[in-house]
Design an enzyme around this catalytic site. Structure first.
Site, PDB file in Angstrom:
ATOM      1  N   ARG A 119       6.074   4.665  -0.184  1.00 12.15           N
ATOM      2  CA  ARG A 119       5.718   4.825   1.464  1.00 12.15           C
ATOM      3  C   ARG A 119       6.567   6.001   2.320  1.00 12.15           C
ATOM      4  NH1 ARG A 119       4.663  -1.546   3.744  1.00 12.15           N
ATOM      5  NH2 ARG A 119       1.699  -0.828   3.754  1.00 12.15           N
ATOM      6  N   GLN A 124       1.612   8.925   3.638  1.00 10.50           N
ATOM      7  CA  GLN A 124       0.508   8.122   5.098  1.00 10.50           C
ATOM      8  C   GLN A 124      -0.576   8.158   4.683  1.00 10.50           C
ATOM      9  OE1 GLN A 124       2.531   9.643   8.379  1.00 10.50           O
ATOM     10  NE2 GLN A 124       4.498   8.104   8.202  1.00 10.50           N
ATOM     11  N   ASP A 127      -2.321   5.778   2.205  1.00 12.75           N
ATOM     12  CA  ASP A 127      -1.423   4.473   2.594  1.00 12.75           C
ATOM     13  C   ASP A 127      -2.910   3.365   2.368  1.00 12.75           C
ATOM     14  OD1 ASP A 127       0.094   1.696   2.552  1.00 12.75           O
ATOM     15  OD2 ASP A 127       1.364   2.748   4.018  1.00 12.75           O
ATOM     16  N   SER A 130      -1.809   0.049   4.213  1.00 13.11           N
ATOM     17  CA  SER A 130      -1.523   0.187   5.870  1.00 13.11           C
ATOM     18  C   SER A 130      -2.925  -0.019   6.793  1.00 13.11           C
ATOM     19  CB  SER A 130      -0.293   0.985   6.844  1.00 13.11           C
ATOM     20  OG  SER A 130       0.580   1.302   5.617  1.00 13.11           O
TER      21      SER A 130
END
Length: 369
Positions: A119, A124, A127, A130
């Protein structure tokens, strides 16, 4: 290079959407798609054909592909059908399922686990944790709203005024923050608790009140995950959660510690003392649950309180969940694909951290993950 898309056996999502298939096709990647792979996510065979994919049966996709992307790992029986040096990209969760990796290392395959992508800022866009947590946080509040025997918003009517529902969110990570935002949109009054001090500003920015317990350990090296707390802190936390729970109509529980059983934050005594008709949605159910009364994969009623134990809520919104997962995968594949061929740069932190097995050699557990 041939990429294979397979139908998930027990999941409504699909790992690669037609949009991503078209993007890969434009990068000179041949895409094979199992028949009806996207049907449960409302993506048709025709959608994939229009994106440049070829529709085949499952066995042919497995046998012909150089790279197979899936949401859930292939079983050992199907790994035996793959060519030597086939690359698998999925979510293996080695912290929770170490046996799967050891079994997979018996085959001459290379395996990447999307949940092991670090992370960091550069990752990002890859991910999947998430992305899926955001879907789950949203759906958790909707589930709670349908189970709750009262309104979420404050209403003023000719028959009198109705006060807004009170919602307590435990864990202000991605799922928790999405739950806060959704509950606020529905008109609820929201409080949120998290051991990470960095969450306070995020919680307040969404219009919720941050519930703080003094003495929390906050390890910034944990990659955004919560860390195990001291017994003294857990006792303080339990007392405060008990106090807040007695006033709450809904509790959304999302707290998890990577590689460990989920912390038990809502005790049986707290459930027994809550108001009848209250609802708890426990997104940590698969790792034991934040509520002591949670049963994974079940909805139970204890002392008049409805407790929903479900860690797979993202799969209940398969269309957008598939779209988000697919975009995460596409961004990950960009660092593996060079001139339409797979190349592994193990000096790259993302590649190094996510590769569990390389050509049959077990890497997980032999390096810092």
């Amino acid at each position: 290079m041939i990429l294979g898309i397979i139908k998930e056996l027990q999941d409504a999502r699909v790992a690669i959407s037609p949009d991503t298939a078209q993007q890969l096709h434009g990068m000179s990647v041949q895409v094979l798609c199992e028949e009806n792979a996207g049907k449960s996510a409302y993506l048709s065979n025709e959608d994939y054909v229009a994106a440049g994919a070829e529709i085949l049966d499952r066995k042919n996709v497995l046998e012909k592909s150089d790279l197979i992307v899936s949401i859930n790992p292939l079983g050992v029986d199907e790994m035996s059908l793959l060519k030597a040096n086939t690359v698998l990209v999925s979510s293996y969760q080695p912290f929770a399922e170490p046996a799967i990796i050891k079994e997979a290392a018996l085959f001459p395959l290379t395996i990447f686990s999307l949940d092991m992508i670090p992370r960091i800022s550069l990752a990002q866009s890859m991910d999947v944790l998430s992305s899926m947590a955001s879907v789950a946080g949203y759906k958790a509040v909707l589930l709670a709203a349908t189970q709750l025997p009262r309104y979420f918003p404050m209403l003023t009517t000719a028959a009198g005024s109705i006060p807004p529902a009170k919602i307590l969110v435990i864990g202000a990570g991605v799922a928790g923050l999405q739950a806060i935002a959704t509950a606020k949109r529905l008109g609820g009054v929201v409080e949120a608790f998290d051991t990470r001090s960095a969450s306070k500003e995020e919680v307040q920015s969404l219009g919720a009140k941050f519930v703080e317990v003094e003495g929390a350990k906050d390890d910034r090296a944990a990659g955004g995950y919560a860390v195990e707390q001291t017994e003294e802190f857990k006792q303080k936390q339990s007392a405060l959660v008990h106090e807040k729970a007695l006033k709450a109509d809904v509790i959304i529980a999302t707290a998890q510690v990577r590689g460990r059983k989920a912390p038990v934050i809502i005790m049986k005594e707290t459930v027994a003392a809550m108001r009848a008709g209250s609802v708890i949605v426990d997104l940590a159910a698969s790792t034991g649950g934040n509520c002591e009364s949670t049963e994974n994969g079940k909805t139970v009623v204890k002392h008049g309180v409805t407790i929903i134990g479900d860690s797979d809520l993202a799969a209940t919104m398969p269309m957008h969940a598939s779209q988000l997962f697919s975009k995460n995968v596409a961004n990950f594949l960009k660092i593996l694909l060079k001139d339409s061929a797979l190349q592994f740069d193990f000096d790259n932190e993302i590649v190094k951290s996510s590769c569990l097995v390389h050509e049959g050699q077990l890497l997980y557990g032999t390096k810092n993950n």
